[in-house]
Design a protein around this motif. Structure first.
Motif, short mmCIF file in Angstrom:
data_model
loop_
_atom_site.label_atom_id
_atom_site.label_comp_id
_atom_site.label_asym_id
_atom_site.label_seq_id
_atom_site.Cartn_x
_atom_site.Cartn_y
_atom_site.Cartn_z
N LEU A 135 9.22 40.71 29.30
CA LEU A 135 9.80 41.86 28.84
C LEU A 135 11.36 41.35 28.40
CD1 LEU A 135 8.99 44.22 31.70
CD2 LEU A 135 7.89 44.11 29.29
N GLY A 136 11.67 41.86 27.21
CA GLY A 136 13.20 41.34 26.67
C GLY A 136 14.07 42.51 26.52
N ASP A 137 15.37 42.49 26.88
CA ASP A 137 16.26 43.44 26.55
C ASP A 137 17.11 42.99 25.39
OD1 ASP A 137 18.33 45.26 26.64
OD2 ASP A 137 18.81 44.73 28.67
N GLN A 138 17.09 43.75 24.44
CA GLN A 138 18.00 43.41 23.43
C GLN A 138 19.24 43.87 23.37
OE1 GLN A 138 17.27 45.40 19.41
NE2 GLN A 138 15.38 46.13 20.36
N GLU A 139 19.44 44.76 24.37
CA GLU A 139 21.02 45.31 24.54
C GLU A 139 21.51 46.11 23.28
OE1 GLU A 139 23.37 42.35 26.06
OE2 GLU A 139 22.06 41.64 27.75
N LEU A 140 20.46 46.68 22.53
CA LEU A 140 20.68 47.46 21.52
C LEU A 140 21.35 46.74 20.39
CD1 LEU A 140 21.75 50.81 22.86
CD2 LEU A 140 19.60 50.22 21.84
N ASP A 141 21.21 45.65 20.26
CA ASP A 141 21.80 44.35 19.39
C ASP A 141 20.67 43.63 18.29
OD1 ASP A 141 22.77 42.11 18.08
OD2 ASP A 141 24.02 41.65 19.87
N GLY A 142 20.75 44.13 17.11
CA GLY A 142 19.84 43.53 16.25
C GLY A 142 19.66 42.02 16.42
N ASN A 143 20.84 41.41 16.33
CA ASN A 143 20.86 39.82 16.45
C ASN A 143 20.04 39.43 17.56
OD1 ASN A 143 22.09 39.71 14.16
ND2 ASN A 143 24.12 39.88 14.96
N LYS A 144 20.47 40.19 18.64
CA LYS A 144 19.64 39.51 20.06
C LYS A 144 18.19 39.79 19.84
CE LYS A 144 20.01 39.32 24.88
NZ LYS A 144 20.76 39.57 25.93
N CYS A 145 17.68 40.87 19.05
CA CYS A 145 16.63 41.08 19.05
C CYS A 145 15.75 40.19 18.08
CB CYS A 145 16.35 42.59 18.42
SG CYS A 145 14.37 43.15 18.19
N SER A 146 16.38 39.81 16.91
CA SER A 146 16.01 38.64 16.25
C SER A 146 15.94 37.36 17.02
CB SER A 146 16.76 38.41 15.12
OG SER A 146 16.70 39.56 14.04
N ASP A 147 16.83 36.93 17.56
CA ASP A 147 16.72 35.85 18.69
C ASP A 147 15.43 35.81 19.55
OD1 ASP A 147 19.04 34.83 17.16
OD2 ASP A 147 20.35 35.47 18.98
N LEU A 148 15.29 36.94 20.17
CA LEU A 148 14.37 36.98 21.14
C LEU A 148 12.87 36.78 20.43
CD1 LEU A 148 15.30 40.14 23.18
CD2 LEU A 148 15.16 37.53 24.08
N ILE A 149 12.73 37.60 19.20
CA ILE A 149 11.55 37.36 18.43
C ILE A 149 11.28 35.89 18.19
CG2 ILE A 149 10.54 38.00 16.36
CD1 ILE A 149 11.85 40.69 16.20
N ASN A 150 12.37 35.43 17.48
CA ASN A 150 12.27 33.87 17.12
C ASN A 150 11.97 32.86 18.48
OD1 ASN A 150 12.90 34.22 14.45
ND2 ASN A 150 15.15 34.05 14.86
N ASN A 151 12.34 33.22 19.67
CA ASN A 151 12.11 32.43 20.70
C ASN A 151 10.71 32.68 21.34
OD1 ASN A 151 14.83 31.60 20.81
ND2 ASN A 151 15.56 33.10 22.42
#
Length: 161
Positions: free
Chosen positions: A74-90
């Motif tokens: 379970l990942g938390d992107q903290e409502l940040d699109g850049n963090k969401c992209s980083d999580l997807i890439n990881n």
């Protein structure tokens, strides 16, 4: 995920020479799904600081356990699109089979989603707005049509007020 060459079928002359003849490869090539117990799933919520997303996480964990799917990441992107992209890439780099996410910036996540698709990672979205131009990038969207819900609510209030 299947890698390597697929045998061209039962009549393949190379089969006896060790030409990619495993049952697992034939099953994967036929489009059959992976055993649920072998799935590696990730879910990215908008923020874990919100009661709604906390209940979504609880539902995800409960259903995975019920179905015999290993505990998802379970990942938390903290409502940040850049963090969401980083999580997807990881998650793609770590070999996940599927990623489901709620993006508040679907356009901003497109490069990561397209890279995931190129690697064969199944992409799903939930509880987010999708622009029509990106619909072909996801296998499914789970959620409600908030605009239609607002129209229905407005009509009901206007009729009964």
């Amino acid at each position: 995920m299947r890698t390597g060459k697929r045998c061209c079928g039962k009549s393949c002359r190379k089969r006896n020479a060790g030409h990619a003849d495993t049952a697992a490869e034939d099953t994967a090539a036929a489009g059959e799904t992976k055993d649920l117990a072998d799935l590696k799933l990730a879910f990215i919520v908008g923020t874990e600081n919100d009661a709604f997303y906390q209940s979504v996480e609880e539902g995800i964990k409960a259903e995975c356990e019920k179905l015999g799917i290993p505990a998802p990441t379970l990942g938390d992107q903290e409502l940040d699109g850049n963090k969401c992209s980083d999580l997807i890439n990881n998650y793609v780099a770590a070999g996940y089979d599927a990623v489901a996410f709620s993006a508040n910036d679907p356009a901003g996540t497109m490069p990561a989603v397209q890279a995931a698709n190129a690697e064969g990672v199944k992409m799903f979205t939930f509880d987010c707005t999708l622009d029509d131009q990106y619909l072909d990038q996801y296998l499914a969207f789970v959620g409600s049509n908030n605009k239609a819900g607002g129209v229905t609510a407005g009509e009901y209030v206007a009729e009964h007020a």
